[in-house]
Write a protein that holds these residues in place. Structure first.
Motif, PDB file in Angstrom:
ATOM      1  N   ARG A 139       0.803  -1.231   0.000  1.00 40.50           N
ATOM      2  CA  ARG A 139       0.000   0.000   0.000  1.00 40.50           C
ATOM      3  C   ARG A 139       0.838   1.285   0.000  1.00 40.50           C
ATOM      4  O   ARG A 139       0.559   2.201  -0.796  1.00 40.50           O
ATOM      5  CB  ARG A 139      -0.986   0.001   1.175  1.00 40.50           C
ATOM      6  CG  ARG A 139      -1.813   1.291   1.272  1.00 40.50           C
ATOM      7  CD  ARG A 139      -3.033   1.090   2.144  1.00 40.50           C
ATOM      8  NE  ARG A 139      -4.030   0.281   1.448  1.00 40.50           N
ATOM      9  CZ  ARG A 139      -5.168  -0.140   2.008  1.00 40.50           C
ATOM     10  NH1 ARG A 139      -5.428   0.145   3.265  1.00 40.50           N
ATOM     11  NH2 ARG A 139      -6.024  -0.848   1.303  1.00 40.50           N
ATOM     12  N   TYR A 142       2.176   1.778  -3.525  1.00 40.17           N
ATOM     13  CA  TYR A 142       1.097   2.091  -4.470  1.00 40.17           C
ATOM     14  C   TYR A 142       0.654   3.539  -4.301  1.00 40.17           C
ATOM     15  O   TYR A 142       0.475   4.269  -5.288  1.00 40.17           O
ATOM     16  CB  TYR A 142      -0.080   1.139  -4.249  1.00 40.17           C
ATOM     17  CG  TYR A 142      -0.019  -0.110  -5.105  1.00 40.17           C
ATOM     18  CD1 TYR A 142      -1.045  -0.435  -5.981  1.00 40.17           C
ATOM     19  CD2 TYR A 142       1.077  -0.975  -5.051  1.00 40.17           C
ATOM     20  CE1 TYR A 142      -0.999  -1.569  -6.774  1.00 40.17           C
ATOM     21  CE2 TYR A 142       1.143  -2.116  -5.827  1.00 40.17           C
ATOM     22  CZ  TYR A 142       0.097  -2.405  -6.687  1.00 40.17           C
ATOM     23  OH  TYR A 142       0.167  -3.529  -7.475  1.00 40.17           O
ATOM     24  N   ASP A 143       0.471   3.961  -3.054  1.00 42.19           N
ATOM     25  CA  ASP A 143       0.061   5.351  -2.817  1.00 42.19           C
ATOM     26  C   ASP A 143       1.104   6.336  -3.333  1.00 42.19           C
ATOM     27  O   ASP A 143       0.758   7.379  -3.917  1.00 42.19           O
ATOM     28  CB  ASP A 143      -0.160   5.582  -1.315  1.00 42.19           C
ATOM     29  CG  ASP A 143      -1.477   5.007  -0.820  1.00 42.19           C
ATOM     30  OD1 ASP A 143      -2.248   4.472  -1.644  1.00 42.19           O
ATOM     31  OD2 ASP A 143      -1.731   5.092   0.398  1.00 42.19           O
ATOM     32  N   GLN A 144       2.358   6.015  -3.137  1.00 38.03           N
ATOM     33  CA  GLN A 144       3.445   6.908  -3.550  1.00 38.03           C
ATOM     34  C   GLN A 144       3.525   7.016  -5.076  1.00 38.03           C
ATOM     35  O   GLN A 144       4.025   8.013  -5.612  1.00 38.03           O
ATOM     36  CB  GLN A 144       4.777   6.404  -2.992  1.00 38.03           C
ATOM     37  CG  GLN A 144       5.918   7.392  -3.126  1.00 38.03           C
ATOM     38  CD  GLN A 144       7.178   6.919  -2.418  1.00 38.03           C
ATOM     39  OE1 GLN A 144       7.282   5.765  -2.015  1.00 38.03           O
ATOM     40  NE2 GLN A 144       8.134   7.807  -2.269  1.00 38.03           N
ATOM     41  N   PHE A 164      -4.652   0.487  -2.985  1.00 34.62           N
ATOM     42  CA  PHE A 164      -4.486   1.903  -2.659  1.00 34.62           C
ATOM     43  C   PHE A 164      -5.279   2.246  -1.393  1.00 34.62           C
ATOM     44  O   PHE A 164      -6.331   1.655  -1.122  1.00 34.62           O
ATOM     45  CB  PHE A 164      -4.979   2.776  -3.815  1.00 34.62           C
ATOM     46  CG  PHE A 164      -4.179   2.650  -5.071  1.00 34.62           C
ATOM     47  CD1 PHE A 164      -3.000   3.356  -5.242  1.00 34.62           C
ATOM     48  CD2 PHE A 164      -4.607   1.811  -6.094  1.00 34.62           C
ATOM     49  CE1 PHE A 164      -2.265   3.241  -6.414  1.00 34.62           C
ATOM     50  CE2 PHE A 164      -3.878   1.686  -7.269  1.00 34.62           C
ATOM     51  CZ  PHE A 164      -2.700   2.395  -7.422  1.00 34.62           C
ATOM     52  N   SER A 165      -4.787   3.197  -0.629  1.00 37.28           N
ATOM     53  CA  SER A 165      -5.527   3.663   0.541  1.00 37.28           C
ATOM     54  C   SER A 165      -6.824   4.323   0.086  1.00 37.28           C
ATOM     55  O   SER A 165      -6.913   4.797  -1.058  1.00 37.28           O
ATOM     56  CB  SER A 165      -4.688   4.656   1.340  1.00 37.28           C
ATOM     57  OG  SER A 165      -4.456   5.824   0.575  1.00 37.28           O
ATOM     58  N   GLN A 167      -8.039   7.192   0.606  1.00 33.70           N
ATOM     59  CA  GLN A 167      -7.820   8.565   0.154  1.00 33.70           C
ATOM     60  C   GLN A 167      -7.266   8.597  -1.271  1.00 33.70           C
ATOM     61  O   GLN A 167      -7.729   9.361  -2.124  1.00 33.70           O
ATOM     62  CB  GLN A 167      -6.861   9.289   1.102  1.00 33.70           C
ATOM     63  CG  GLN A 167      -6.596  10.743   0.714  1.00 33.70           C
ATOM     64  CD  GLN A 167      -5.629  11.429   1.672  1.00 33.70           C
ATOM     65  OE1 GLN A 167      -5.077  10.810   2.567  1.00 33.70           O
ATOM     66  NE2 GLN A 167      -5.425  12.718   1.469  1.00 33.70           N
ATOM     67  N   LYS A 168      -6.274   7.765  -1.549  1.00 38.03           N
ATOM     68  CA  LYS A 168      -5.676   7.726  -2.879  1.00 38.03           C
ATOM     69  C   LYS A 168      -6.639   7.127  -3.908  1.00 38.03           C
ATOM     70  O   LYS A 168      -6.608   7.494  -5.085  1.00 38.03           O
ATOM     71  CB  LYS A 168      -4.377   6.921  -2.846  1.00 38.03           C
ATOM     72  CG  LYS A 168      -3.199   7.666  -2.255  1.00 38.03           C
ATOM     73  CD  LYS A 168      -2.750   8.795  -3.180  1.00 38.03           C
ATOM     74  CE  LYS A 168      -1.460   9.432  -2.707  1.00 38.03           C
ATOM     75  NZ  LYS A 168      -0.990  10.496  -3.637  1.00 38.03           N
ATOM     76  N   ARG A 169      -7.493   6.226  -3.457  1.00 37.71           N
ATOM     77  CA  ARG A 169      -8.449   5.589  -4.363  1.00 37.71           C
ATOM     78  C   ARG A 169      -9.382   6.627  -4.983  1.00 37.71           C
ATOM     79  O   ARG A 169      -9.857   6.459  -6.107  1.00 37.71           O
ATOM     80  CB  ARG A 169      -9.258   4.538  -3.598  1.00 37.71           C
ATOM     81  CG  ARG A 169      -9.562   3.267  -4.383  1.00 37.71           C
ATOM     82  CD  ARG A 169     -10.199   2.247  -3.470  1.00 37.71           C
ATOM     83  NE  ARG A 169      -9.283   1.824  -2.422  1.00 37.71           N
ATOM     84  CZ  ARG A 169      -9.655   1.369  -1.221  1.00 37.71           C
ATOM     85  NH1 ARG A 169     -10.946   1.303  -0.913  1.00 37.71           N
ATOM     86  NH2 ARG A 169      -8.765   0.999  -0.335  1.00 37.71           N
ATOM     87  N   GLN A 171      -8.586   9.319  -6.120  1.00 37.85           N
ATOM     88  CA  GLN A 171      -7.894   9.958  -7.239  1.00 37.85           C
ATOM     89  C   GLN A 171      -8.091   9.189  -8.549  1.00 37.85           C
ATOM     90  O   GLN A 171      -7.867   9.731  -9.638  1.00 37.85           O
ATOM     91  CB  GLN A 171      -6.394  10.073  -6.927  1.00 37.85           C
ATOM     92  CG  GLN A 171      -5.631  10.987  -7.853  1.00 37.85           C
ATOM     93  CD  GLN A 171      -4.175  11.143  -7.420  1.00 37.85           C
ATOM     94  OE1 GLN A 171      -3.844  10.952  -6.251  1.00 37.85           O
ATOM     95  NE2 GLN A 171      -3.306  11.474  -8.355  1.00 37.85           N
TER      96      GLN A 171
END
Length: 241
Positions: A139, A142-144, A164-165, A167-169, A171
């Motif tokens: 995770r 992936y987020d980075q 993805f977290s 929050q990032k999802r 996006q």
């Protein structure tokens, strides 16, 4: 610029290996951990037969020793989505590695032509790395991989998007493909996998630069459906007579 995310596939093509290879500290840790499992343990982990498990055991040992052969990822994977791409066109694109990224349970988020070794691993595999599931393990990476400047188009299933977290999802702009027959919509994995490969090809052939460009795409009877779409979900439908 649009960035496209695509998943890996279980099926792999027979190719000539390349000299360069790609191995990160994390992928090496996964290889070292999995190589310690016996064939019978891999049978249970993968839910596969003994012959297939023995093949995977050999692959993991080669990976752990860094003796495996390596192949460009976009050419290596050969599942239904990949077979429905125009890979001759895609692999000849000078900027393919800036546009298309493959999400892997072994390598993380990698440019499409990254040289990788054949392997069998997905995020549903019941494997723990340093006490973490594969989704938990990957995770942060992936987020980075997503920056705030990216317009990210997800051609992923929920299995991969869930890495993805939350929050990032948010996006991600997801793409769905549905067939309409007798006013009823339906979707299934075969429709989706074929359409993902065809859609990606068309998006890059049309040199799409934004979401409005994507909405103009038409391929194999599919076209953008405004009524079914949402802000972060573009739905393409095909009428079946």
């Amino acid at each position: 610029m649009l960035k496209f995310l695509i998943p890996t596939a279980k099926e792999m093509a027979e190719l000539s290996p390349v000299s360069q290879h790609f191995q990160t500290e994390k992928s090496n840790l996964i290889a070292q951990t999995t190589a310690k499992l016996s064939s019978s343990e891999l049978e249970e982990v993968y839910k596969i037969k003994a012959e297939s498990a023995a093949k995977e055991a050999l692959r993991w040992r080669s990976l752990a020793k860094q003796e495996a052969n390596y192949f460009p990822a976009l050419k290596l994977f050969n599942g239904l989505m990949y077979r429905n791409m125009d890979r001759d066109f895609l692999t000849d694109l000078a900027n393919i590695d800036q546009k298309v990224f493959i999400t892997s349970a072994l390598y993380g988020v990698i440019p499409a032509m990254t040289p990788i070794a054949p392997h069998r691993l997905d995020f549903n595999t019941k494997l723990k790395i340093d006490g973490a599931s594969l989704k938990q393990f990957w995770r942060p990476d992936y987020d980075q991989a997503l920056t705030s400047e990216d317009t990210v188009i997800s051609l992923l299933s929920s299995e991969f998007e869930d890495v993805f977290s939350p929050q990032k999802r948010q996006q991600l702009t997801s793409i769905q493909f549905k067939e309409i027959q007798d006013r009823k919509t339906k979707t299934h994995s075969t429709i989706s996998k074929k359409a993902r490969g065809q859609f990606l090809t068309q998006a890059l052939k049309n040199d799409c630069q934004n979401l409005d460009d994507l909405k103009m795409i038409e391929f194999n009877g599919f076209r953008y459906n405004d009524k079914l779409s949402q802000t972060k979900l573009l739905v393409f439908t095909k009428e079946i007579n």
